[in-house]
Design an enzyme around this catalytic site. Structure first.
Site, PDB file in Angstrom:
ATOM      1  N   GLU A   1       8.696  69.439 114.710  1.00 36.06           N
ATOM      2  CA  GLU A   1       7.695  69.527 113.639  1.00 36.06           C
ATOM      3  C   GLU A   1       7.998  68.533 112.527  1.00 36.06           C
ATOM      4  O   GLU A   1       9.135  68.298 112.231  1.00 36.06           O
ATOM      5  CB  GLU A   1       7.677  70.957 113.066  1.00 36.06           C
ATOM      6  CG  GLU A   1       7.343  72.012 114.112  1.00 36.06           C
ATOM      7  CD  GLU A   1       6.030  71.802 114.804  1.00 36.06           C
ATOM      8  OE1 GLU A   1       5.154  71.092 114.279  1.00 36.06           O
ATOM      9  OE2 GLU A   1       5.863  72.319 115.901  1.00 36.06           O
TER      10      GLU A   1
ATOM     11  N   ARG B   1       5.423  67.197 116.614  1.00 34.22           N
ATOM     12  CA  ARG B   1       5.100  66.986 115.196  1.00 34.22           C
ATOM     13  C   ARG B   1       3.685  67.433 114.849  1.00 34.22           C
ATOM     14  O   ARG B   1       2.983  66.804 114.056  1.00 34.22           O
ATOM     15  CB  ARG B   1       5.313  65.509 114.832  1.00 34.22           C
ATOM     16  CG  ARG B   1       6.757  65.063 114.983  1.00 34.22           C
ATOM     17  CD  ARG B   1       6.927  63.569 114.757  1.00 34.22           C
ATOM     18  NE  ARG B   1       6.655  63.196 113.372  1.00 34.22           N
ATOM     19  CZ  ARG B   1       7.545  63.230 112.386  1.00 34.22           C
ATOM     20  NH1 ARG B   1       8.784  63.663 112.620  1.00 34.22           N
ATOM     21  NH2 ARG B   1       7.216  62.855 111.164  1.00 34.22           N
TER      22      ARG B   1
ATOM     23  N   LEU C   1      13.388  71.265 116.090  1.00 34.13           N
ATOM     24  CA  LEU C   1      12.724  70.968 114.817  1.00 34.13           C
ATOM     25  C   LEU C   1      13.043  69.528 114.483  1.00 34.13           C
ATOM     26  O   LEU C   1      14.176  69.069 114.684  1.00 34.13           O
ATOM     27  CB  LEU C   1      13.222  71.894 113.697  1.00 34.13           C
ATOM     28  CG  LEU C   1      12.782  73.351 113.742  1.00 34.13           C
ATOM     29  CD1 LEU C   1      13.459  74.127 112.613  1.00 34.13           C
ATOM     30  CD2 LEU C   1      11.272  73.480 113.626  1.00 34.13           C
ATOM     31  N   ASP C   2      12.058  68.825 113.957  1.00 39.66           N
ATOM     32  CA  ASP C   2      12.248  67.457 113.503  1.00 39.66           C
ATOM     33  C   ASP C   2      13.412  67.410 112.507  1.00 39.66           C
ATOM     34  O   ASP C   2      13.672  68.373 111.787  1.00 39.66           O
ATOM     35  CB  ASP C   2      10.949  66.982 112.848  1.00 39.66           C
ATOM     36  CG  ASP C   2      11.016  65.534 112.434  1.00 39.66           C
ATOM     37  OD1 ASP C   2      10.963  64.672 113.325  1.00 39.66           O
ATOM     38  OD2 ASP C   2      11.138  65.272 111.225  1.00 39.66           O
ATOM     39  N   ALA C   3      14.114  66.265 112.471  1.00 40.78           N
ATOM     40  CA  ALA C   3      15.276  66.134 111.580  1.00 40.78           C
ATOM     41  C   ALA C   3      14.914  66.440 110.129  1.00 40.78           C
ATOM     42  O   ALA C   3      15.710  67.026 109.390  1.00 40.78           O
ATOM     43  CB  ALA C   3      15.875  64.736 111.696  1.00 40.78           C
TER      44      ALA C   3
END
Length: 260
Positions: free
Chosen positions: A260, A193, A108-110
């Protein structure tokens, strides 16, 4: 499947916590137990718990008790890595309660929060993280502006992005305010993303993003920054899902591009 050597099937089921040995025997007699895809009704049947696959009523049974499956509600500001080379907050702090070396399935994106699966089951991680398998994920996005029903229809009809067309499996408008809207998106894509890019494409950039579901797993009421082991039912659903997939090869289970 072993025939002379091995462990009696009813003992294996009891050891796995499926049922008492007596109830396990009845499950076998009733034809509700399969070993490697074949129904077994003989009470004297023996199997190899290390190599044979067992399911009851179509639900996979975890025989290897050394395997650990943990659900994390990843908070924002944490990168999906067990050791970040740039010194940013990583996932190690959430795995200290388990002696096993756990690693994340996918990323998962930060700045994205939500459900992340941690495990030491390499084969399961390899399958579930592989882009070709396409595990279903559900996200809730807080976005800029008032989202119209026509925009929701566009998300499911399909959009053209720089790396090719994409369509949400499902899209639902949860709330439409003057400044922000809440949109629920269901996707099986693992592209980088993808939720943020889809919403930007339709003119509603993401302000906040959370992943609520990963395959059969639901985040529920697990608070941000907390982790827990999967229940027996969740483990069974996850193992059943992974066993239904063709085995991919050649890629790092935590190294897919899904953020994402």
């Amino acid at each position: 499947m072993a025939d002379v050597e091995g462990v009696r099937l009813q003992k294996v089921l009891a050891n796995a916590g499926v049922a008492s040995r007596r109830v396990a025997e009845q499950l076998i007699v009733d034809g509700r137990v399969r070993v490697n895809g074949s129904v077994v009704v003989e009470l004297g049947s023996r199997i190899d718990p290390e190599s044979d696959l067992v399911d009851v009523d179509g639900v996979a049974v975890q025989l290897d008790q050394s395997k650990r499956y943990v659900m994390l509600n990843k908070p924002t500001g944490v990168v999906s890595s067990m050791r970040d080379e740039r010194g940013r907050p990583d996932l190690r702090r959430f795995t200290r309660d388990w002696p096993e070396r756990l690693y994340n399935v996918g990323r998962l994106d930060a700045e994205t929060s939500g459900l992340l699966l941690l495990t030491n089951d390499g084969s399961l991680a390899h399958v579930l993280a592989h882009p070709s398998f396409g595990v279903t994920k559900v996200y809730i996005a807080k976005v800029d502006g008032r989202v119209a029903p026509q925009t929701i229809a566009r998300l499911t009809k399909g959009l053209d992005l720089e790396d090719g067309p994409i369509a949400a499996d499902k899209a639902r408008l949860l709330d439409a305010g003057a400044e922000h809207s809440l949109v629920e998106l269901t996707l099986h894509s693992g592209r980088n993303r993808i939720v943020r890019r889809m919403m930007a494409k339709v003119g509603h950039p993401v302000v906040e993003l959370v992943r609520r579901q990963f395959g059969p797993l639901h985040l529920g009421t697990l608070p941000a920054g907390k982790a827990r082991e999967l229940t027996k039912v969740e483990r069974g659903a996850l193992l059943t899902l992974s066993r239904s997939a063709p085995q991919p090869d050649g890629e790092d289970p935590a190294g897919d591009q899904e953020t994402e």
